[in-house]
Every structure is written in C-alpha cells, then in structure tokens.
Design a protein around this motif. Structure first.
Motif, PDB file in Angstrom:
ATOM      1  N   ASP A  41       0.816  -1.213   0.000  1.00  0.00           N
ATOM      2  CA  ASP A  41       0.000   0.000   0.000  1.00  0.00           C
ATOM      3  C   ASP A  41       0.849   1.262   0.000  1.00  0.00           C
ATOM      4  OD1 ASP A  41       0.651  -1.070   2.636  1.00  0.00           O
ATOM      5  OD2 ASP A  41      -0.339   0.716   3.420  1.00  0.00           O
ATOM      6  N   THR A  42       2.138   1.144   0.258  1.00  0.00           N
ATOM      7  CA  THR A  42       3.019   2.317   0.293  1.00  0.00           C
ATOM      8  C   THR A  42       3.937   2.315  -0.921  1.00  0.00           C
ATOM      9  OG1 THR A  42       4.758   1.178   1.540  1.00  0.00           O
ATOM     10  CG2 THR A  42       3.021   2.262   2.808  1.00  0.00           C
ATOM     11  N   PRO A  43       4.146   3.483  -1.531  1.00  0.00           N
ATOM     12  CA  PRO A  43       5.032   3.536  -2.706  1.00  0.00           C
ATOM     13  C   PRO A  43       6.465   3.138  -2.387  1.00  0.00           C
ATOM     14  CG  PRO A  43       4.413   5.751  -1.984  1.00  0.00           C
ATOM     15  CD  PRO A  43       3.553   4.799  -1.227  1.00  0.00           C
ATOM     16  N   GLU A  44       6.918   3.416  -1.173  1.00  0.00           N
ATOM     17  CA  GLU A  44       8.302   3.096  -0.828  1.00  0.00           C
ATOM     18  C   GLU A  44       8.555   1.591  -0.912  1.00  0.00           C
ATOM     19  OE1 GLU A  44       7.071   6.918   0.816  1.00  0.00           O
ATOM     20  OE2 GLU A  44       6.262   4.884   1.103  1.00  0.00           O
ATOM     21  N   LEU A  45       7.677   0.805  -0.312  1.00  0.00           N
ATOM     22  CA  LEU A  45       7.867  -0.643  -0.305  1.00  0.00           C
ATOM     23  C   LEU A  45       7.593  -1.250  -1.677  1.00  0.00           C
ATOM     24  CD1 LEU A  45       8.496  -3.247   1.119  1.00  0.00           C
ATOM     25  CD2 LEU A  45       6.177  -3.256   2.089  1.00  0.00           C
ATOM     26  N   HIS A  46       6.524  -0.813  -2.317  1.00  0.00           N
ATOM     27  CA  HIS A  46       6.182  -1.313  -3.650  1.00  0.00           C
ATOM     28  C   HIS A  46       7.339  -1.068  -4.613  1.00  0.00           C
ATOM     29  CE1 HIS A  46       3.288  -2.131  -7.039  1.00  0.00           C
ATOM     30  NE2 HIS A  46       4.183  -1.383  -7.671  1.00  0.00           N
ATOM     31  N   ASN A  47       7.843   0.146  -4.653  1.00  0.00           N
ATOM     32  CA  ASN A  47       8.910   0.503  -5.593  1.00  0.00           C
ATOM     33  C   ASN A  47      10.228  -0.180  -5.251  1.00  0.00           C
ATOM     34  OD1 ASN A  47       7.048   2.116  -6.869  1.00  0.00           O
ATOM     35  ND2 ASN A  47       7.824   4.030  -6.009  1.00  0.00           N
ATOM     36  N   PHE A  48      10.450  -0.448  -3.962  1.00  0.00           N
ATOM     37  CA  PHE A  48      11.658  -1.171  -3.571  1.00  0.00           C
ATOM     38  C   PHE A  48      11.659  -2.576  -4.150  1.00  0.00           C
ATOM     39  CE2 PHE A  48      13.254  -4.429  -0.624  1.00  0.00           C
ATOM     40  CZ  PHE A  48      14.620  -4.157  -0.704  1.00  0.00           C
ATOM     41  N   VAL A  49      10.513  -3.247  -4.066  1.00  0.00           N
ATOM     42  CA  VAL A  49      10.426  -4.622  -4.566  1.00  0.00           C
ATOM     43  C   VAL A  49      10.502  -4.655  -6.090  1.00  0.00           C
ATOM     44  CG1 VAL A  49       8.977  -6.683  -4.698  1.00  0.00           C
ATOM     45  CG2 VAL A  49       9.164  -5.425  -2.540  1.00  0.00           C
ATOM     46  N   THR A  50       9.818  -3.740  -6.758  1.00  0.00           N
ATOM     47  CA  THR A  50       9.820  -3.729  -8.222  1.00  0.00           C
ATOM     48  C   THR A  50      11.083  -3.112  -8.794  1.00  0.00           C
ATOM     49  OG1 THR A  50       8.718  -1.567  -8.358  1.00  0.00           O
ATOM     50  CG2 THR A  50       7.303  -3.535  -8.269  1.00  0.00           C
ATOM     51  N   GLN A  51      11.803  -2.369  -7.962  1.00  0.00           N
ATOM     52  CA  GLN A  51      13.018  -1.665  -8.413  1.00  0.00           C
ATOM     53  C   GLN A  51      12.708  -0.683  -9.544  1.00  0.00           C
ATOM     54  OE1 GLN A  51      16.574  -2.123  -7.048  1.00  0.00           O
ATOM     55  NE2 GLN A  51      14.925  -2.376  -5.554  1.00  0.00           N
ATOM     56  N   ASN A  52      11.530  -0.076  -9.441  1.00  0.00           N
ATOM     57  CA  ASN A  52      11.110   0.920 -10.425  1.00  0.00           C
ATOM     58  C   ASN A  52      10.440   2.056  -9.674  1.00  0.00           C
ATOM     59  OD1 ASN A  52       9.784   2.485 -12.370  1.00  0.00           O
ATOM     60  ND2 ASN A  52       9.342   0.732 -13.671  1.00  0.00           N
ATOM     61  N   PHE A  71     -13.358  -1.248 -17.031  1.00  0.00           N
ATOM     62  CA  PHE A  71     -12.647  -2.517 -16.957  1.00  0.00           C
ATOM     63  C   PHE A  71     -12.890  -3.196 -15.611  1.00  0.00           C
ATOM     64  CE2 PHE A  71     -10.171  -0.616 -20.369  1.00  0.00           C
ATOM     65  CZ  PHE A  71      -9.869  -1.709 -21.172  1.00  0.00           C
ATOM     66  N   ARG A  72     -12.849  -4.493 -15.626  1.00  0.00           N
ATOM     67  CA  ARG A  72     -12.799  -5.281 -14.402  1.00  0.00           C
ATOM     68  C   ARG A  72     -11.322  -5.385 -14.025  1.00  0.00           C
ATOM     69  NH1 ARG A  72     -12.804 -11.044 -13.081  1.00  0.00           N
ATOM     70  NH2 ARG A  72     -13.857 -11.328 -11.073  1.00  0.00           N
ATOM     71  N   VAL A  73     -10.966  -4.924 -12.838  1.00  0.00           N
ATOM     72  CA  VAL A  73      -9.557  -4.852 -12.452  1.00  0.00           C
ATOM     73  C   VAL A  73      -9.273  -5.804 -11.294  1.00  0.00           C
ATOM     74  CG1 VAL A  73      -7.676  -3.363 -11.668  1.00  0.00           C
ATOM     75  CG2 VAL A  73      -9.426  -2.454 -13.215  1.00  0.00           C
ATOM     76  N   LEU A  74      -8.273  -6.651 -11.481  1.00  0.00           N
ATOM     77  CA  LEU A  74      -7.817  -7.575 -10.454  1.00  0.00           C
ATOM     78  C   LEU A  74      -6.438  -7.119  -9.984  1.00  0.00           C
ATOM     79  CD1 LEU A  74      -8.543 -10.894 -12.416  1.00  0.00           C
ATOM     80  CD2 LEU A  74     -10.183  -9.322 -11.371  1.00  0.00           C
ATOM     81  N   ALA A  75      -6.224  -7.118  -8.682  1.00  0.00           N
ATOM     82  CA  ALA A  75      -4.929  -6.715  -8.127  1.00  0.00           C
ATOM     83  C   ALA A  75      -4.362  -7.866  -7.308  1.00  0.00           C
ATOM     84  CB  ALA A  75      -5.078  -5.468  -7.256  1.00  0.00           C
ATOM     85  N   ASN A  76      -3.143  -8.259  -7.635  1.00  0.00           N
ATOM     86  CA  ASN A  76      -2.504  -9.355  -6.909  1.00  0.00           C
ATOM     87  C   ASN A  76      -1.308  -8.829  -6.132  1.00  0.00           C
ATOM     88  OD1 ASN A  76      -1.946 -12.090  -6.134  1.00  0.00           O
ATOM     89  ND2 ASN A  76      -0.307 -12.101  -7.650  1.00  0.00           N
ATOM     90  N   MET A  77      -1.193  -9.256  -4.891  1.00  0.00           N
ATOM     91  CA  MET A  77      -0.066  -8.914  -4.032  1.00  0.00           C
ATOM     92  C   MET A  77       0.821 -10.150  -3.915  1.00  0.00           C
ATOM     93  SD  MET A  77      -0.272  -7.672  -0.070  1.00  0.00           S
ATOM     94  CE  MET A  77       1.159  -7.059   0.833  1.00  0.00           C
TER      95      MET A  77
END
Length: 210
Positions: A41-52, A71-77
């Motif tokens: 849920d936080t950009p810091e952690l998300h971007n750290f994992v994706t390296q983007n 669109f029907r949107v599915l989000a996977n963690m």
C-alpha cells in the motif's frame, strides 16, 4: 480472434504505460479484464520490490483510469518476507480504489536465476494468516478474493472453509497459457519453456505442442 470464439483473455500489466488509447483498443478487442500487481500500500515498499520508482504511481493511476473506463480490475499482491506484514493494509488500499478482486499469492523461488531467493519466501504460518486476512477483507469490502497459484490442501488447513481457494490446480498448457509481449507462448508465467510465437505460428500449433 480468441475472444471471438469464447476464450477468456486477461491482460497482465503493471499499468505504467496504460492510457485511454490503449484502453479503447483493448475494449474493441473484447478484453475487459486487467490484472496488475500491487506489492504494498506504500510507494516506498512497492517501488523497492519492483526496483522501479514509477511503478506504484503507474499502477494506482492505471487502476483508477481502467475502472473509469469500465474494466474489471484484479490486483494481486505477491507475498514475500518484505511485504507479508502489509496484507491487510494493502487489501484496504485497493478496496478504496474500487478493484473487483484482490489476490495475495505467495512468491515462488524463481529457479536458477536467483539461487538465494528462498530466504525471502513466506512461512507456512504466514501463508495461513494471509488466507485468513483475505477472507476478512472480502467481508469488509465485498470484493472477490483469490490466490493466483495452487496451494497444497495441507497448507490451507481448513479446506472446507477455503474451498474457493482449494479449487485451484495447475492447468498450465491444459486450459491456460501465458503469451509474452514478444508473442512467445509459455505454459504459465513461471515457466521458461517456449513453444513458439503467436505472431508467426498462431495459437493452435504451439498449444498442441504443449
């Protein structure tokens, strides 16, 4: 062609390049479901994992735009040691974005390309807790919940309670396949086996090859 014969097609995308023009083209082709990844849920952690550094913002803005276009949107963690403590918060966040389904799926070791990755895999206890949280989120937000890989029944524990998740089994190359951006057909997104390009061979020959 695939949608015209009744096959289900979902586009798996990080949504960074998604815009109205692309969305309209997808809708014209009969594609109305998008699957994206929200690592946290936080950009810091998300971007750290994706390296983007653009990935969290791109995914969130893309979800909002896709929803506005119908669109029907599915989000996977994808669950690892890095983000396992944020399942509930991430589920609440995507709920606020209006997604249709939230998945929380354990990461699998990506073979020989990352030999030390096993230390980042979640434990059995963490897996079971994530499943429990998924059902809690389903009650709170009303969206569908799922895992996007087969979990052994012994890992789920209470198969009757989690029967929706227990239904999964590996159907790679049987009823589903993955088509990469370059057209290469693979049994699933985790497999390195390639059976040819849909651009040069079409779908039938590579499918029968699998």
């Amino acid at each position: 062609e695939m949608t015209s014969i009744g096959m289900g097609v979902t586009v798996n995308t990080n949504l960074i390049l998604f815009n109205k023009t692309i969305g309209m083209e997808l809708r014209k082709m009969g594609i109305n479901t998008l699957l994206t990844s929200i690592i946290a849920d936080t950009p810091e952690l998300h971007n750290f994992v994706t390296q983007n550094p653009r990935s969290w913002e791109g995914a969130v803005n893309g979800i909002r735009l896709a929803k506005s276009m119908g669109f029907r949107v599915l989000a996977n963690m994808v669950l690892t040691k890095w983000n396992i403590h944020r399942v509930r918060e991430t589920g609440d966040f995507v709920g606020s974005l209006g997604i249709n389904m939230f998945g929380a799926t354990r990461a699998c070791a990506p073979g020989p390309i990352a030999k030390d990755f096993h230390k980042n895999l979640i434990s059995l206890e963490e897996l079971r807790e994530s499943v429990s949280i998924l059902y809690e989120l389903k009650e709170r937000w009303g969206y569908d919940v799922d895992i996007f890989e087969h979990y052994p029944w012994c890992a789920l524990g209470d198969v009757n309670k989690y029967s929706h998740l227990a239904r999964r089994r590996c159907m790679a190359g049987i009823t589903s396949c993955t088509i990469g951006a370059n057209g290469e057909i693979r049994p699933c997104g985790h497999s390195s086996m390639r059976y040819g390009s849909i651009f040069s061979l079409g779908l039938s020959e590579p499918w029968l090859g699998m």
